[in-house]
Design a protein around this motif. Structure first.
Motif, PDB file in Angstrom:
ATOM      1  N   VAL A  18       0.858  -1.180   0.000  1.00  0.00           N
ATOM      2  CA  VAL A  18       0.000   0.000   0.000  1.00  0.00           C
ATOM      3  C   VAL A  18       0.900   1.238   0.000  1.00  0.00           C
ATOM      4  CG1 VAL A  18      -1.781   1.279   1.232  1.00  0.00           C
ATOM      5  CG2 VAL A  18      -1.774  -1.237   1.288  1.00  0.00           C
ATOM      6  N   PHE A  19       0.800   2.043  -1.043  1.00  0.00           N
ATOM      7  CA  PHE A  19       1.575   3.281  -1.119  1.00  0.00           C
ATOM      8  C   PHE A  19       0.691   4.447  -0.685  1.00  0.00           C
ATOM      9  CE2 PHE A  19       5.569   2.121  -2.962  1.00  0.00           C
ATOM     10  CZ  PHE A  19       5.325   0.917  -3.608  1.00  0.00           C
ATOM     11  N   ILE A  20       1.184   5.249   0.240  1.00  0.00           N
ATOM     12  CA  ILE A  20       0.429   6.364   0.821  1.00  0.00           C
ATOM     13  C   ILE A  20       1.141   7.665   0.475  1.00  0.00           C
ATOM     14  CG2 ILE A  20      -0.472   7.364   2.952  1.00  0.00           C
ATOM     15  CD1 ILE A  20      -0.256   4.476   4.140  1.00  0.00           C
ATOM     16  N   ASP A  21       0.424   8.575  -0.165  1.00  0.00           N
ATOM     17  CA  ASP A  21       1.001   9.842  -0.604  1.00  0.00           C
ATOM     18  C   ASP A  21       0.955  10.848   0.543  1.00  0.00           C
ATOM     19  OD1 ASP A  21       0.129  12.488  -2.847  1.00  0.00           O
ATOM     20  OD2 ASP A  21       2.112  11.664  -2.433  1.00  0.00           O
ATOM     21  N   THR A  42       6.998  11.233   0.357  1.00  0.00           N
ATOM     22  CA  THR A  42       6.796  12.681   0.399  1.00  0.00           C
ATOM     23  C   THR A  42       6.054  13.153  -0.839  1.00  0.00           C
ATOM     24  OG1 THR A  42       8.855  12.952   1.639  1.00  0.00           O
ATOM     25  CG2 THR A  42       7.945  14.927   0.558  1.00  0.00           C
ATOM     26  N   PRO A  43       4.955  13.876  -0.683  1.00  0.00           N
ATOM     27  CA  PRO A  43       4.216  14.386  -1.837  1.00  0.00           C
ATOM     28  C   PRO A  43       5.058  15.353  -2.664  1.00  0.00           C
ATOM     29  CG  PRO A  43       2.904  14.539   0.167  1.00  0.00           C
ATOM     30  CD  PRO A  43       4.306  14.215   0.591  1.00  0.00           C
ATOM     31  N   ARG A  50       0.244  16.526  -8.119  1.00  0.00           N
ATOM     32  CA  ARG A  50       0.593  15.684  -6.971  1.00  0.00           C
ATOM     33  C   ARG A  50       0.095  14.257  -7.171  1.00  0.00           C
ATOM     34  NH1 ARG A  50      -0.864  16.664  -0.521  1.00  0.00           N
ATOM     35  NH2 ARG A  50      -0.462  14.516   0.136  1.00  0.00           N
ATOM     36  N   VAL A  51      -1.135  14.117  -7.672  1.00  0.00           N
ATOM     37  CA  VAL A  51      -1.676  12.784  -7.941  1.00  0.00           C
ATOM     38  C   VAL A  51      -0.827  12.072  -8.981  1.00  0.00           C
ATOM     39  CG1 VAL A  51      -3.661  11.498  -8.824  1.00  0.00           C
ATOM     40  CG2 VAL A  51      -4.018  13.475  -7.332  1.00  0.00           C
ATOM     41  N   SER A  52      -0.480  12.791 -10.022  1.00  0.00           N
ATOM     42  CA  SER A  52       0.329  12.216 -11.095  1.00  0.00           C
ATOM     43  C   SER A  52       1.686  11.741 -10.586  1.00  0.00           C
ATOM     44  CB  SER A  52       0.515  13.253 -12.209  1.00  0.00           C
ATOM     45  OG  SER A  52       1.350  12.758 -13.229  1.00  0.00           O
ATOM     46  N   GLN A  53       2.334  12.565  -9.750  1.00  0.00           N
ATOM     47  CA  GLN A  53       3.636  12.183  -9.205  1.00  0.00           C
ATOM     48  C   GLN A  53       3.517  11.000  -8.239  1.00  0.00           C
ATOM     49  OE1 GLN A  53       6.654  13.439 -10.318  1.00  0.00           O
ATOM     50  NE2 GLN A  53       5.187  14.277 -11.783  1.00  0.00           N
ATOM     51  N   HIS A  54       2.365  10.903  -7.562  1.00  0.00           N
ATOM     52  CA  HIS A  54       2.132   9.775  -6.663  1.00  0.00           C
ATOM     53  C   HIS A  54       2.089   8.466  -7.456  1.00  0.00           C
ATOM     54  CE1 HIS A  54       0.786   7.400  -3.395  1.00  0.00           C
ATOM     55  NE2 HIS A  54      -0.515   7.463  -3.632  1.00  0.00           N
TER      56      HIS A  54
END
Length: 384
Positions: A18-21, A42-43, A50-54
């Motif tokens: 599970v990856f958490i942004d 780290t966001p 931000r979503v895209s980088q996550h």
């Protein structure tokens, strides 16, 4: 969502990440409570960036964590999965190896709404998930062959879908539970991914012709995921109610998919042409929005021809999508200017004329349906 996923046949909890942004303790504690691996990072960027980088960070990390993995399945935390979720991917995975024209395999059909299934899901069980965080899971499906890592991220409607065994090829990348090939990510996507200063949606970027490069995705007639989230950067309760609540999902286990051997590019073309040759052409003198145009619950494919002057001329399709209560925010789910779906329980093919190569099947006496945008019609009536 995690509880349902862990109860799905074929899942292996030790392969879930599970990856958490961001550094949110509550979702991390949920992963620990369920015995899963949780990773915070780290966001970067703001809003859509931000979503895209996550997504990028999570995809990069998962292939780093599992260098032997050749695939991953991406699903977000506001999705439920069908009982045959992993079975669906295990049956279709080999197509990615056989056919270089495939971009992805998705569990989601944008045109798959099932009204009588709306209330079968108990959404109260999802209220423990308080953050719009991204979840990543992976699963080794064939340990005796080569390893495939399944990473989990994150409209069909009932009147527009029916057959849980049926598959389609589409030019649009649906997302919402999809399989990605490591080679595609490492060789192409990772290097080109939008930077954190660009406010681009990652999925819209992946649908760009310059990125997709004429490749297609395999989707089911009836979806294997159900979207229940109503809050997020690009989601609100109204949007969920109108576009997602009535979306269908398979409730069966061990569904045996059909025509798997005909889903590669060349064989699919043969199959589509065979279907069109034997199909019943609807009465094109009627109103295309007439509910009686397509008869109820027939097995024979019914064919409609619509005006489509070029591959991006979606004027008539958009109006039909409104008539049929399909996804109409943008245009999705087509293959060579042709759509496959169900209406009134009957299989239907809509062919764009002359944009689609399949328009050659149109009888000379048939005039394609034409629908204009309401504003254009009003202006035409007003102008002297």
């Amino acid at each position: 969502m995690l509880v349902r996923l862990l109860g799905t046949s074929g899942v292996r909890a030790n392969m879930i990440t599970v990856f958490i942004d961001g550094f949110f303790q509550e979702p991390l504690e949920v992963t620990r409570l369920l015995g899963l691996r949780g990773i915070q990072h780290t966001p970067q960027g703001k809003k859509n960036a931000r979503v895209s980088q996550h997504y990028k960070a999570s995809l990069t990390a998962t292939f780093d964590l599992h260098p032997e993995a050749l695939y991953t399945i991406v699903i977000e935390e506001d999705l439920d999965v069908s009982p045959d979720f992993f079975n669906y991917f295990s049956q279709t995975l080999h197509l990615m190896e056989k056919d270089s024209s495939l971009y992805c395999i998705s569990a989601w059909n944008d045109q798959s709404i099932l009204y009588d299934q709306v209330n079968k899901l108990n959404t109260s069980q999802h209220q423990f998930m308080l953050y719009d965080q991204f979840m990543l899971y992976d699963q080794v499906s064939k340990p005796n062959a080569f390893q495939h890592q399944f990473m989990v991220v994150e409209q069909g409607y009932s009147h527009s879908c029916k057959d849980s065994r049926k598959l389609y090829r589409v030019e649009t990348m649906p997302g919402l539970g999809w399989l990605l090939k490591k080679k595609l990510f490492k060789d192409e996507l990772e290097k080109q991914w939008p930077s954190s200063d660009k406010q681009w949606d990652w999925d819209m970027w992946m649908r760009l012709p310059t990125v997709r490069k004429n490749r297609e995705c395999i989707i089911p007639d009836v979806s294997r995921t159900y979207h229940f989230g109503s809050k997020g950067l690009n989601m609100n309760p109204y949007f969920q109610e109108v576009f997602f609540k009535k979306h269908s999902i398979v409730n069966e286990s061990n569904v045996a998919l059909k025509d798997l051997d005909r889903m590669t590019a060349d064989k699919y073309e043969v199959m589509i042409n065979e279907i069109l040759k034997s199909g019943v052409v609807v009465d094109h003198s009627k109103d295309p929005c007439d509910s009686g145009l397509v008869p109820d619950y027939k097995d024979t494919v019914h064919v409609m021809y619509i005006q489509m002057q070029h591959p991006t001329d979606f004027t008539t399709w958009k109006q039909l999508a409104k008539c049929y209560h399909l996804w109409d925010l943008d245009v999705r789910g087509f293959h060579k200017s042709m759509w496959r779906l169900y209406l009134n329980g009957t299989p239907v093919i809509l062919v764009g004329v002359p944009a689609s190569p399949y328009h050659s099947h149109k009888p000379d006496s048939v005039k394609p349906f034409v629908l204009e945008e309401p504003l254009k019609k009003a202006k035409a009536q007003y102008d002297p």
